[in-house]
Design an enzyme around this catalytic site. Sequence first.
Site, short mmCIF file in Angstrom:
data_model
loop_
_atom_site.label_atom_id
_atom_site.label_comp_id
_atom_site.label_asym_id
_atom_site.label_seq_id
_atom_site.Cartn_x
_atom_site.Cartn_y
_atom_site.Cartn_z
N PRO A 42 63.39 49.36 20.18
CG PRO A 42 63.24 50.71 18.29
CD PRO A 42 62.97 49.33 18.78
CG HIS A 43 63.73 51.07 25.23
ND1 HIS A 43 64.16 49.92 24.60
CD2 HIS A 43 64.35 51.10 26.43
CE1 HIS A 43 64.99 49.27 25.40
NE2 HIS A 43 65.13 49.97 26.51
N GLY A 44 64.05 54.85 24.66
CA GLY A 44 64.97 55.87 25.13
C GLY A 44 65.71 55.49 26.39
#
Length: 143
Positions: free
Chosen positions: A61-63
């Site tokens: 997960p990352h922005g």
Amino acid sequence: MAVLEQSQIRLNGTARTKEEAIAEAADILVATGAVLPGYLDYMRLREEAVSTYMGNFLAIPHGTNEGKDTILDSALSFVRYDEPLDWGGEEVRFVVGIAGKEGGHMEILTKIAIVFSDEDEVAKLLDAETPEAVLDILGDINE
């Protein structure tokens, strides 16, 4: 600053859902001072747009690009789960949260992908008993 230090590695994650796991990954990034608390919202938006499941029990997960102002420094969080999490129908045992300052995440992602593409390395990560052992397996992640 190294992108991954022992303090950013949890070998017994407590999350039971994908949403909780994303928050757990974000909390570690916030605690390191790499991101502002608002980064979590951008991680959730990314996950809504496209799954961050990568295969071999891994999600990263990352922005979104819109959240880049909440990133203060490049860093990773590494959480391993004893029980697989349901990640959109896929089993996830590793959640590697990532924050990349000024595009620095692409090189980091490549290094992670190389390790996780090797099933023997994934097995070693499943068996690792200490954060130090995880860092050894991940090799040159900090270089």
